[in-house]
Enzyme design. Structure first.
Site, short mmCIF file in Angstrom:
data_model
loop_
_atom_site.label_atom_id
_atom_site.label_comp_id
_atom_site.label_asym_id
_atom_site.label_seq_id
_atom_site.Cartn_x
_atom_site.Cartn_y
_atom_site.Cartn_z
N CYS A 18 0.97 -1.15 0.20
CA CYS A 18 -0.08 -0.05 0.06
C CYS A 18 0.89 1.16 0.09
CB CYS A 18 -0.92 -0.14 1.00
SG CYS A 18 -0.03 0.24 2.83
N CYS A 21 3.39 1.53 2.79
CA CYS A 21 4.67 0.97 2.63
C CYS A 21 5.37 1.53 1.70
CB CYS A 21 4.47 -0.48 1.85
SG CYS A 21 3.27 -1.66 2.84
N ASP A 421 8.33 27.23 -33.16
CA ASP A 421 9.33 27.64 -34.18
C ASP A 421 8.83 27.34 -35.75
OD1 ASP A 421 11.99 28.17 -35.16
OD2 ASP A 421 12.36 25.77 -35.30
N ASP A 622 12.70 22.49 -32.77
CA ASP A 622 13.62 21.18 -33.17
C ASP A 622 15.06 21.26 -33.00
OD1 ASP A 622 13.51 22.67 -35.34
OD2 ASP A 622 13.98 20.83 -36.53
N ASP A 626 16.39 26.38 -30.39
CA ASP A 626 15.15 26.23 -29.86
C ASP A 626 15.32 25.90 -28.37
OD1 ASP A 626 13.75 27.06 -32.04
OD2 ASP A 626 13.66 25.03 -32.77
#
Length: 735
Positions: A18, A21, A421, A622, A626
């Site tokens: 649980c 634990c 971009d 990309d 950036d």
């Protein structure tokens, strides 16, 4: 201690049942000297620790001292076998527990039909004792370990509750007059244990499904490869391959490693890696990804990456890291779980004392206290967040969306602005012939003349001209006497003409003007197009035509922007390109907010300004330039095929460069977080309703056990609904 000394450990933790634990293991590991960070995931039963390498023995000892078992994860096939064996063992324990408990419940069911059946006390004991003492022994062991560690967990609650019911039955049987059959509660204890075992088994099966995405990715790795050496094929284990080896990949086989095609043509099915449903053409010079399926051609491939450096390994690592991380909302759950079990024990004691003070007998008071102990299981709380994260990140990875920052799940639902971009993100990033105008004759003739001058050239504009020729099925003959004109262009002889192709300087040197093409040239320049002029230089200089080059939109760019705008999300274009080109792309996409000629540092500043204005911003890019903006945004989204720096700075990586995955990524993030909230709502609701009902005597221990088991199973099952998600890939709207 130097930061460089730290290592990231992954440990498998056995025995957690649980949220309490998981919290106790996390606290125990956090107390080890040198530990910088620790995260324990109940759903995956893994602990991720950042600590010096020499602390491993101390970490293992700390987990053992806390009452659990830790070990480094096994090799995946062995781990899968262990899991299957454990599930099979649990299934037989559940079946046996239910078979023993079922006869004990027959009198209750018979009473509904007016039949009064009472099993002898010795038979009830004989049926209940194996369930309580043998099949339920796991609860005693785990509960005792929790007590030794000075804490409590679900197992302790179940052990105390069922022991009270079992012990009360023994006491009533012992006190009963000879020959009489008292009302005993053996069935309550046995049925609770049987139901809890059933719930844990169903929960284990469901949790295993949340890791299906990782196992599917791992299954893509072939064990063998065909290595090409000195003209001979030899089959070798993939583990023996080295970078630079030549491999032969036959039709229908998986690529054993990342590589570059050296010889042959085919297609590759990369669906399970990138989410791309269509085969991707492969020819010499193209990259291939280990785990993808070769199509109908035989290829020779040079290995470029192996092991941890391969694309597949990086994908698996990103998904595992995301599934191991904790969403910020989990901090609330951890705080609640830390006091939950002690709080329940206190409520059970108050229930017992309250009923005794109210004049009820020990039997009634004890049964109500048992119901409190049984209903209050923190399993659902502990599973609510990690199961949703595992299911959501797993299905996203299957569709080419890698979510490595789980905080993005909480932020995604608040995103109201997406900044793109331009080059490589919304456009292809490669020049393409976008305009063609001839003075005399046809555009096909003009294109054939330009193509004849560009044959054999590797210049990007030359490739664009030749690609346009191929689209029109033109096969221009190579011009003779080709000669480069530095800084201006190229010239050569074609069909008895001396032709020149290049910049406007050629016109000025030949004493020519744009003439009838001036207006068109100005319009294309305003759009940021690159212009090339074609003229005949001898015997009499004359202008033949004009070619315009520009970056073309990616397929899906319009659909992506339209999908975001349909959700009332503002779109911005932030580009380092010239204003004309950026404005032209924005106009085609319907983006009104444009910032052009922006330096990399200024991109990050633009994102910061948007955030300062009160917007929640996602940045999509990309390139290396950036990366600062991706890091500055609330969520950074890196496009597939981009630089490693961009992918490192982003919280979400798209495995293929389809802009339509941007709204899809926001959608799966939103849905995953919605599942987390739903799960937490149901987990809290079970206890908010169940605890008072049990305390006031309105909930039988058997029904409390059923409700407790149902709470965990329902939370995991709700999370598994995410695995059915499919990204909505909208069709392109008309320009």
């Amino acid at each position: 201690m130097n930061q460089d000394d730290t290592t990231t450990f992954e440990l498998s933790i056995d025995g957690m049942t649980c949220a309490s634990c998981a919290g106790r293991v996390e606290r125990a590991l956090g107390k080890v000297a040198g530990v910088r960070a620790v995260s324990v995931n109940l759903a995956s039963e893994k602990a991720h620790i950042q600590a010096p390498a020499e602390t491993l023995p101390a970490l293992l000892a700390a987990v053992e001292k806390a009452g659990y078992h830790a070990h480094p994860p096994q090799a995946r096939p062995a781990e899968a076998d262990d899991t299957r064996q454990r599930l099979q063992r649990e299934r037989w324990q559940v079946i046996l527990a239910l078979l023993l408990a079922l006869p004990l419940t027959l009198p209750m069911f018979a009473a509904w039909f007016g039949l009064h059946i009472l099993l002898p006390a010795w038979l009830q004991f004989a049926l209940a004792a194996p369930v309580q003492c043998v099949l339920g022994a796991r609860f005693y062991r785990a509960g005792w370990q929790a007590l030794r560690a000075g804490s409590g967990n679900m197992d302790l609650l179940v052990a105390l509750g069922t022991s009270a019911g079992f012990g009360l039955s023994l006491y009533l049987w012992w006190q009963a007059a000879p020959g009489s059959v008292p009302h005993l509660y053996f069935e309550a204890a046995a049925v609770v244990i049987a139901l809890v075992l059933l719930g844990k088994h169903l929960e284990s099966r469901a949790k295993r499904q949340t890791g299906a995405a990782i196992r599917a990715l791992e299954a893509l790795r072939p064990a063998q490869a065909r290595r090409w050496r000195e003209g001979v094929e030899e089959e070798v284990p993939v583990a023996l391959l080295r970078v630079g080896d030549l491999l032969v990949v036959r039709p229908g086989e998986r690529f054993p490693a990342d590589g570059e095609v050296i010889d042959g043509e085919s297609q590759a099915d990369e669906a399970l890696i990138t989410g791309e449903s269509l085969p991707v053409a492969k020819a010499p010079g193209d990259r291939v990804t280990g785990g993808a399926i070769n199509g109908d051609g035989r290829l020779r491939v040079r290995v470029t990456a192996l092991g941890a450096e391969s694309v597949l390994a990086r994908i698996i690592r990103l998904v595992e890291d995301a599934q191991a991380a904790k969403a910020p909302i989990q901090q609330l759950v951890d705080r609640v779980s830390a006091v939950f079990v002690p709080g329940v024990l206190l409520i059970a004691l108050l229930t017992l004392a309250g009923w005794l003070l109210a004049g009820a007998g020990l039997e009634t008071a004890l049964l109500n206290a048992v119901s409190v102990l049984v209903i209050a299981c923190p399993c659902a709380l502990g599973l609510a967040t990690p199961t949703a994260i595992m299911a959501g990140t797993g299905v996203a990875a299957r569709h080419g969306i890698l979510i490595k920052d789980v905080a993005a799940l909480e932020i995604a639902q608040q995103i109201d602005t997406v900044a793109f971009d331009k080059t490589g993100t919304l456009t292809r990033g490669q020049p393409r012939l976008v305009g063609l105008q001839a003075i005399d004759g046809t555009t096909d003739t003009l294109l054939a003349q330009a193509g004849s001058l560009q044959r054999g050239s590797e210049h990007p504009l030359a490739r664009a001209v030749l690609a346009a020729c191929a689209e029109r099925d033109l096969l221009p003959a190579e011009a003779r006497a080709l000669r480069a004109l530095p800084g201006r262009g190229i010239e050569g002889e074609w069909g008895g003409q001396r032709l020149q192709l290049g910049s406007q300087r050629l016109l000025h040197e030949a004493g020519l003007s744009a003439g009838a093409l001036a207006a068109q040239a100005s319009a294309w320049e305003a759009e940021g197009r690159t212009l090339s002029w074609l003229l005949e230089s001898a015997p009499t200089p004359r202008l033949l035509g004009l070619l315009a080059f520009g970056d073309s939109l990616k397929p899906g760019a319009r659909a992506a922007v339209a999908a975001l705008q349909a959700r009332q999300i503002h779109t911005h274009l932030i580009s380092g390109d010239n204003r004309g080109s950026a404005s032209a792309v924005a106009a085609q996409l319907g983006i009104s907010a444009v910032q052009a000629e922006v330096l990399p540092a200024d991109k990050a500043a633009a994102i910061t300004r948007l955030k300062a204005a009160g917007h929640k911003v996602a940045m999509v890019g990309d390139g290396l330039n950036d990366a600062p903006a991706l890091a500055a945004a609330d969520i950074g989204i890196a496009m597939g095929g981009g630089t490693d720096v961009a992918m490192h700075a982003a919280g979400i990586t798209l495995m293929r460069g389809d802009p339509r995955l941007v709204p899809a990524a926001l959608e799966i993030s939103r849905r995953t977080y919605a599942k987390i909230r739903q799960n937490l709502f149901w987990a809290f609701l079970y206890n908010l309703i169940g605890l008072p009902l049990a305390a006031f005597g309105l909930l039988d221990p058997m029904f409390a056990g059923a409700a407790m088991a149902l709470s965990s199973v329902s939370v995991v099952s709700n999370a598994l609904l995410l695995t059915r998600w499919q990204p909505t890939i909208d069709h392109e709207p008309s320009p």
